[in-house]
Write a protein that holds these residues in place. Structure first.
Motif, PDB file in Angstrom:
ATOM      1  N   LEU A 182      39.896  52.878  28.988  1.00 15.28           N
ATOM      2  CA  LEU A 182      39.640  51.241  29.327  1.00 15.28           C
ATOM      3  C   LEU A 182      40.841  51.213  29.287  1.00 15.28           C
ATOM      4  CD1 LEU A 182      36.587  50.709  26.763  1.00 15.28           C
ATOM      5  CD2 LEU A 182      36.441  50.123  29.313  1.00 15.28           C
ATOM      6  N   ALA A 183      42.123  51.421  28.911  1.00  9.32           N
ATOM      7  CA  ALA A 183      43.371  51.292  28.382  1.00  9.32           C
ATOM      8  C   ALA A 183      43.544  50.371  29.831  1.00  9.32           C
ATOM      9  CB  ALA A 183      44.350  52.362  28.204  1.00  9.32           C
ATOM     10  N   PRO A 184      43.272  51.465  31.358  1.00 17.71           N
ATOM     11  CA  PRO A 184      43.957  50.725  32.259  1.00 17.71           C
ATOM     12  C   PRO A 184      43.283  48.763  33.183  1.00 17.71           C
ATOM     13  CG  PRO A 184      43.465  52.716  33.023  1.00 17.71           C
ATOM     14  CD  PRO A 184      43.032  52.411  30.928  1.00 17.71           C
ATOM     15  N   PHE A 185      41.975  48.983  32.353  1.00 14.07           N
ATOM     16  CA  PHE A 185      40.721  47.938  33.120  1.00 14.07           C
ATOM     17  C   PHE A 185      42.251  46.824  32.063  1.00 14.07           C
ATOM     18  CE2 PHE A 185      39.195  51.100  34.314  1.00 14.07           C
ATOM     19  CZ  PHE A 185      38.923  51.112  35.409  1.00 14.07           C
ATOM     20  N   GLN A 186      42.141  46.888  30.895  1.00 15.82           N
ATOM     21  CA  GLN A 186      42.903  45.948  29.255  1.00 15.82           C
ATOM     22  C   GLN A 186      43.534  45.362  29.948  1.00 15.82           C
ATOM     23  OE1 GLN A 186      41.919  48.941  25.657  1.00 15.82           O
ATOM     24  NE2 GLN A 186      39.811  47.816  25.471  1.00 15.82           N
ATOM     25  N   ARG A 187      44.214  46.518  30.724  1.00 16.18           N
ATOM     26  CA  ARG A 187      45.497  45.897  31.057  1.00 16.18           C
ATOM     27  C   ARG A 187      45.709  45.217  31.926  1.00 16.18           C
ATOM     28  NH1 ARG A 187      47.758  50.757  30.087  1.00 16.18           N
ATOM     29  NH2 ARG A 187      47.129  51.637  31.841  1.00 16.18           N
ATOM     30  N   LEU A 188      44.281  45.268  33.117  1.00 16.33           N
ATOM     31  CA  LEU A 188      44.458  44.539  34.318  1.00 16.33           C
ATOM     32  C   LEU A 188      43.503  42.860  33.626  1.00 16.33           C
ATOM     33  CD1 LEU A 188      44.111  44.378  37.401  1.00 16.33           C
ATOM     34  CD2 LEU A 188      41.870  45.207  37.205  1.00 16.33           C
ATOM     35  N   VAL A 189      42.568  42.868  32.784  1.00 16.04           N
ATOM     36  CA  VAL A 189      42.074  42.648  32.596  1.00 16.04           C
ATOM     37  C   VAL A 189      41.918  41.915  31.256  1.00 16.04           C
ATOM     38  CG1 VAL A 189      38.987  41.564  32.427  1.00 16.04           C
ATOM     39  CG2 VAL A 189      40.042  42.593  34.389  1.00 16.04           C
ATOM     40  N   PRO A 190      42.611  41.229  30.584  1.00 13.43           N
ATOM     41  CA  PRO A 190      42.870  40.700  29.954  1.00 13.43           C
ATOM     42  C   PRO A 190      42.142  39.803  28.749  1.00 13.43           C
ATOM     43  CG  PRO A 190      44.124  39.145  30.675  1.00 13.43           C
ATOM     44  CD  PRO A 190      43.647  39.920  31.698  1.00 13.43           C
ATOM     45  N   PRO A 191      41.389  39.682  27.032  1.00 16.94           N
ATOM     46  CA  PRO A 191      39.894  39.071  26.639  1.00 16.94           C
ATOM     47  C   PRO A 191      40.638  37.790  26.882  1.00 16.94           C
ATOM     48  CG  PRO A 191      41.845  40.260  25.118  1.00 16.94           C
ATOM     49  CD  PRO A 191      42.418  40.570  26.332  1.00 16.94           C
ATOM     50  N   ILE A 192      38.596  37.042  27.448  1.00 17.27           N
ATOM     51  CA  ILE A 192      38.609  36.379  27.635  1.00 17.27           C
ATOM     52  C   ILE A 192      38.382  35.309  26.747  1.00 17.27           C
ATOM     53  CG2 ILE A 192      38.542  34.314  29.367  1.00 17.27           C
ATOM     54  CD1 ILE A 192      38.000  36.961  31.674  1.00 17.27           C
ATOM     55  N   GLY A 193      38.353  34.120  26.127  1.00 19.70           N
ATOM     56  CA  GLY A 193      37.752  33.805  24.485  1.00 19.70           C
ATOM     57  C   GLY A 193      37.781  35.190  23.726  1.00 19.70           C
ATOM     58  N   GLY A 194      38.583  35.612  23.405  1.00 22.06           N
ATOM     59  CA  GLY A 194      38.339  36.857  22.581  1.00 22.06           C
ATOM     60  C   GLY A 194      37.074  37.528  22.975  1.00 22.06           C
TER      61      GLY A 194
END
Length: 192
Positions: free
Chosen positions: A149-161
């Motif tokens: 998930l790490a690469p995808f977490q850099r690509l898509v930051p949390p939205i509204g928590g």
């Protein structure tokens, strides 16, 4: 001798597919556990290691395991599936070439690995909703999915928590499986 088209033959084939699939599943899980640096003290990790060590031992004698990639697990899984495909060919009276067997083995291993990643992400996401906070049973799922998930977490930051990276990750995994692995499987079918 029963043919594969008889109910007994179909039952035997199903049992053989189940056992081979279970062995390949255990080998792919071993590969992922090592690749993600999962805690080797966890009971599930120890169980998988003990079950797969005898299968991987011959390859480990030739190719020692260093770092995070357990190539013995991958090579063993490829060999087992190649023997399975060859055996099915022998039972059905068909001769599969080396290229067909190799492509079938590679696509099956890739499918197993991608399916495992897909389901691990879903299980981890559900567990994080059901049991937020520290849970010793969830630690292993977090250890397995965090590097994915790490690469995808850099690509898509949390939205509204809300962390939407698991959705993007499973979408990417399934697209890769359909487009790339599906294309390889189609090529393999041409050789069968």
């Amino acid at each position: 001798m029963e043919t594969l088209s008889s109910p007994v033959g179909q039952g035997g084939l199903y049992l053989l597919q189940f056992v081979v699939g279970l062995v390949i599943f255990a080998l792919m899980l071993r590969f992922l556990l090592r690749a993600t640096h999962a805690d080797w003290r966890h009971p599930i990790v120890q169980f998988i290691a003990k079950v797969t060590n005898p299968l991987c031992a011959p390859v480990n004698k030739v190719l020692s395991t260093r770092g995070r990639w357990d190539w013995a697990a991958i090579i063993t899984a490829l060999v087992i599936h190649a023997i399975f495909v060859w055996g099915i060919g022998m039972l059905t009276g068909r001769e599969f070439g080396v290229i067909a067997i190799a492509l079938a083995a590679v696509t099956e291993i890739m499918n197993q690995l991608l399916d495992m990643m897909f389901w691990l992400i879903i299980i981890q996401a559900i567990l994080s909703w059901v049991s937020p906070g520290y849970n010793p049973n969830m630690v292993i799922f977090t250890q397995l999915t965090q590097p994915i998930l790490a690469p995808f977490q850099r690509l898509v930051p949390p939205i509204g928590g809300m962390d939407l990276s698991p959705l993007v990750a499973i979408l990417a995994i399934k697209l890769f499986q359909i487009v790339v692995v599906g294309s390889l499987a189609q090529i393999a079918q041409g050789f069968l």
